[in-house]
Design a protein around this motif. Structure first.
Motif, PDB file in Angstrom:
ATOM      1  N   THR A 188      -3.610  24.134 -42.569  1.00  0.00           N
ATOM      2  CA  THR A 188      -2.251  24.392 -43.041  1.00  0.00           C
ATOM      3  C   THR A 188      -1.837  23.356 -44.071  1.00  0.00           C
ATOM      4  OG1 THR A 188      -1.699  25.318 -40.890  1.00  0.00           O
ATOM      5  CG2 THR A 188       0.138  24.701 -42.328  1.00  0.00           C
ATOM      6  N   LEU A 189      -2.193  22.111 -43.880  1.00  0.00           N
ATOM      7  CA  LEU A 189      -1.853  21.060 -44.831  1.00  0.00           C
ATOM      8  C   LEU A 189      -2.584  21.262 -46.149  1.00  0.00           C
ATOM      9  CD1 LEU A 189      -1.960  17.938 -42.463  1.00  0.00           C
ATOM     10  CD2 LEU A 189       0.075  19.128 -43.352  1.00  0.00           C
ATOM     11  N   ALA A 190      -3.807  21.768 -46.105  1.00  0.00           N
ATOM     12  CA  ALA A 190      -4.602  21.927 -47.323  1.00  0.00           C
ATOM     13  C   ALA A 190      -4.044  23.013 -48.222  1.00  0.00           C
ATOM     14  CB  ALA A 190      -6.049  22.241 -46.955  1.00  0.00           C
ATOM     15  N   VAL A 191      -3.357  23.992 -47.635  1.00  0.00           N
ATOM     16  CA  VAL A 191      -2.823  25.093 -48.440  1.00  0.00           C
ATOM     17  C   VAL A 191      -1.312  25.005 -48.508  1.00  0.00           C
ATOM     18  CG1 VAL A 191      -4.764  26.622 -47.983  1.00  0.00           C
ATOM     19  CG2 VAL A 191      -2.808  26.580 -46.406  1.00  0.00           C
ATOM     20  N   ALA A 192      -0.778  23.788 -48.459  1.00  0.00           N
ATOM     21  CA  ALA A 192       0.668  23.624 -48.540  1.00  0.00           C
ATOM     22  C   ALA A 192       1.169  24.006 -49.927  1.00  0.00           C
ATOM     23  CB  ALA A 192       1.031  22.173 -48.227  1.00  0.00           C
ATOM     24  N   GLU A 193       2.454  24.241 -50.041  1.00  0.00           N
ATOM     25  CA  GLU A 193       3.071  24.647 -51.306  1.00  0.00           C
ATOM     26  C   GLU A 193       2.837  23.579 -52.378  1.00  0.00           C
ATOM     27  OE1 GLU A 193       7.504  25.840 -53.074  1.00  0.00           O
ATOM     28  OE2 GLU A 193       7.192  25.417 -50.934  1.00  0.00           O
TER      29      GLU A 193
END
Length: 209
Positions: free
Chosen positions: A18-23
């Protein structure tokens, strides 16, 4: 205690994707640097193909590397743009020099016309054919020699009608004058003098930046 740490580690690993594909956060490359590194190859640059490891977490170093690679490409493009601008400025200066040279050093309408308009010509001709008509031409000159002809005279006694009598005379520089009309043909020779004028030209060049 061990169980608590185990649960915490699972939670962290679960959150990483989730952190890797953050906005994406907006950013700016920052201040310009004249000596910044540029790409070793000239544009256009090849794109990176998809790989089976694309789902892995990227470290900060990896992200900085990708950023630096892109910025080096931008720097290379800017270098080419700067060179083009420099070449255009040099070309503009060269064209300006050409225009100045054409105006000051080469033939211009003002210079050529002013010079040639003050030129004179002279020459001679022989064997020229002359033909044409003339009328009411004034004639004057002197005649030396003998002249003969007839003059009106009363030749018959008792007649009021005059006749003609022969007459002769010796002329010594006698003046003759009068008017004449007719045509003339023949040849002529002589000299010519006059002025020459021309419609000059003006070469121009316009520098463009």
């Amino acid at each position: 205690m061990k169980k608590l740490l185990g649960i915490s580690l699972v939670g962290i690993l679960t959150a990483l994707p989730t952190l890797a594909v953050a906005e994406v956060v907006a950013g700016d490359p920052g201040a310009t640097t004249t000596s910044a590194a540029v790409a070793s190859a000239t544009p256009k640059y090849a794109l990176k193909n998809a790989a089976g490891t694309d789902g892995n977490v990227a470290t900060a170093g990896y992200v900085k590397g990708a950023y630096n690679a892109a910025i080096k490409g931008v720097n290379a493009l800017q270098g080419e743009i700067d060179q083009i601008n420099s070449d255009l400025e040099d070309l503009s200066g060269d064209l300006s020099d050409v225009q100045t040279s054409l105006t000051n050093d080469y033939a211009t309408k003002t210079g050529v016309a002013a010079t040639v308009n003050s030129a004179t010509t002279s020459g001679s001709f022989t064997g020229a054919t002359v033909s044409g008509n003339f009328s009411n031409a004034a004639i004057s000159g002197t005649v030396t020699g003998n002249a003969s002809g007839t003059i009106p005279a009363m030749t018959t006694w008792g007649s009021d009608t005059p006749g003609t009598a022969d007459a002769t005379a010796t002329l010594s520089n006698a003046t003759v004058s009068g008017n004449a009309s007719g045509s003339v043909t023949g040849t002529a020779s002589g000299t010519t003098t006059g002025n020459v004028s021309v419609d000059g030209y003006h070469a121009t060049a316009q520098a463009q930046s």
